[in-house]
Design an enzyme around this catalytic site. Structure first.
Site, short mmCIF file in Angstrom:
data_model
loop_
_atom_site.label_atom_id
_atom_site.label_comp_id
_atom_site.label_asym_id
_atom_site.label_seq_id
_atom_site.Cartn_x
_atom_site.Cartn_y
_atom_site.Cartn_z
N ARG A 93 0.55 -58.80 -2.52
CA ARG A 93 -0.31 -58.06 -1.58
C ARG A 93 -0.83 -59.06 -0.54
O ARG A 93 -1.04 -60.23 -0.85
CB ARG A 93 -1.49 -57.38 -2.29
CG ARG A 93 -1.11 -56.22 -3.19
CD ARG A 93 -2.33 -55.51 -3.77
NE ARG A 93 -2.94 -54.59 -2.80
CZ ARG A 93 -4.09 -53.96 -3.01
NH1 ARG A 93 -4.79 -54.20 -4.12
NH2 ARG A 93 -4.58 -53.12 -2.10
N ASP A 243 -12.39 -58.04 0.66
CA ASP A 243 -11.15 -58.71 0.27
C ASP A 243 -10.96 -60.01 1.01
O ASP A 243 -10.18 -60.87 0.58
CB ASP A 243 -9.98 -57.76 0.50
CG ASP A 243 -10.10 -56.55 -0.41
OD1 ASP A 243 -10.89 -55.64 -0.07
OD2 ASP A 243 -9.46 -56.53 -1.47
C1 LIG Z 1 -14.55 -57.06 -5.35
S1 LIG Z 1 -13.17 -56.88 -4.36
C2 LIG Z 1 -12.99 -55.17 -4.33
C3 LIG Z 1 -12.28 -54.69 -3.11
O1 LIG Z 1 -10.87 -54.48 -3.38
C4 LIG Z 1 -10.59 -53.12 -3.10
O2 LIG Z 1 -9.30 -52.92 -2.60
P1 LIG Z 1 -8.11 -52.49 -3.62
O3 LIG Z 1 -8.70 -51.47 -4.56
O4 LIG Z 1 -7.03 -51.94 -2.70
O5 LIG Z 1 -7.69 -53.76 -4.29
C5 LIG Z 1 -11.61 -52.74 -2.07
O6 LIG Z 1 -11.32 -53.26 -0.80
C6 LIG Z 1 -12.83 -53.38 -2.68
O7 LIG Z 1 -13.93 -53.53 -1.84
#
Ligand SMILES: CSC[C@H]1O[C@H](OP(=O)(O)O)[C@H](O)[C@@H]1O
Length: 351
Positions: A93, A243
């Site tokens: 990713r 992120d």
């Molecule tokens: C504590 S980082 C969490 C952050 O990651 C999520 O994205 P994903 O579920 O696509 O990995 C989202 O941006 C969250 O804020």
């Protein structure tokens, strides 16, 4: 912990020759742990969002490097395989900088190991210890974030959050949700509003789930309801995870975060971003330089089974957006609460 409160589920459990991973694609209905034994399986789990959330992705990738270090015959081949495995996992990713931060730590560990002329068994043990350290440090870091963030909240405040930056996105506590867990410990009542967070519904499926399990006062809303509850005066603060934070304080987070930030500003509501230092990327100067992951159309057109859009429709599905630093009231880290001017104040965190 009262009867109605339950310990949050662990997103990852290291079992020495295997990584048990809670398959977050199946939550909240089914609680299934995958047992991963290869770096390829870890890559697939990260890419498919079986494991997700910046810190959890980094921890999983670190263990993925360990899983990729098993079958070597001599040390140079072992080292080369470690580097190749880390570089392979880095392609899973593009946006969460914790992935690259964790993999860089594992590669640096491999370099240190090579300087020590150890047996391959000793080498693998040291590599495993580094991954375990990354995992263990994350829990303490998140609790520290929660302690700093809780100083910003008062009893009976309404707090809105977007996506999932909770225990499921990390080793424990989460980042944005860490103050909510600590508030529960201290008997502080927070009215939490969780955006469902289309299209993958991390808010509905994960945040609402883990906070309900913990006994928190959590209300699920559709993303398009955030403005209305702010206008009704129900929201006193917004807190989200991230992120990647650029050097100037621009914030990459789940798609829809920018909209929430603009609404918060329009309603004079503080907008807080919670993250560990490992999510701050001083090598990326501004938010427009952060790579934004584009995901499959079917997350939008047929998420979770039922098709909800015409066949062949054009779809745009960015998984993240950028919130410019002027919308960010403060960035809450394990070292404290950082406010503007972000360029200098973020850099000072690393001095
Ligand atoms: C504590 S980082 C969490 C952050 O990651 C999520 O994205 P994903 O579920 O696509 O990995 C989202 O941006 C969250 O804020």
């Amino acid at each position: 912990m009262s009867q109605k409160q339950q310990q949050p589920l662990q997103s990852l459990i290291w079992k020495q020759e295997a990584l048990d991973l809670l398959d977050q694609r199946l939550l909240p209905e089914d609680i299934v742990y995958l047992t991963l034994t290869t770096a390829t399986e870890v890559w697939d789990a990260i890419s498919s969002l079986a494991v997700r959330g910046a810190p959890a992705i980094g921890i999983a990738a670190a263990y993925g490097v360990v899983l990729g270090s098993t079958e070597q015959i001599e040390e140079q081949a072992w080292f080369n395989k470690i580097i190749d495995t880390a570089n392979y996992l880095a392609t899973s990713r593009p946006t969460a900088v914790n992935l690259f931060w964790a993999l860089d730590r594992m590669k640096a560990c491999a370099v240190r190991i090579m300087e020590q002329k150890l047996s391959l068994i000793e080498a693998k043990q040291l590599l495993e210890q580094e991954a375990i350290l990354i995992h263990q440090e994350d829990e303490a870091t998140n609790r520290a974030i929660g302690e700093h963030a809780l100083t910003l909240f008062e009893n009976d405040m309404g707090v809105l959050t977007h996506c999932n930056a909770g225990a499921l996105a990390t080793s424990k506590y989460g980042t944005a949700l860490a103050p909510m867990y600590l508030a529960l410990e201290e008997g502080i009542h927070l009215r939490i509003y969780a955006d469902e967070t289309r299209p993958v519904l991390q808010g509905a499926r994960l945040t609402a789930f883990e906070l309900q399990q913990a006994g928190a006062d959590v209300t699920l809303i559709c993303d398009n309801m955030a403005g209305m509850i702010m206008a009704k005066g129900l929201v006193d603060a917004v807190i989200v995870g991230t992120d990647r934070v650029a050097a100037n304080g621009d914030v990459a987070n789940k798609i829809g975060t920018y909209s929430v930030a603009v609404l918060a500003k329009a309603h004079n509501i503080p907008f807080y971003v919670a993250c560990p230092l490992s999510t701050i990327d001083l090598d990326t100067p501004t938010g427009d330089k952060i790579p934004i992951e584009l995901r499959n159309d079917n997350e939008v057109t047929e998420g979770f089974g039922k098709r909800t859009a015409p066949q062949g429709i054009k779809v745009y599905n960015p998984a993240f957006d950028i919130t410019p630093n002027e919308y960010v009231t403060a960035i809450i880290t394990e070292k404290g609460i950082i406010r503007a001017p972000y360029e200098q104040n973020l850099r000072q965190l690393f001095e």
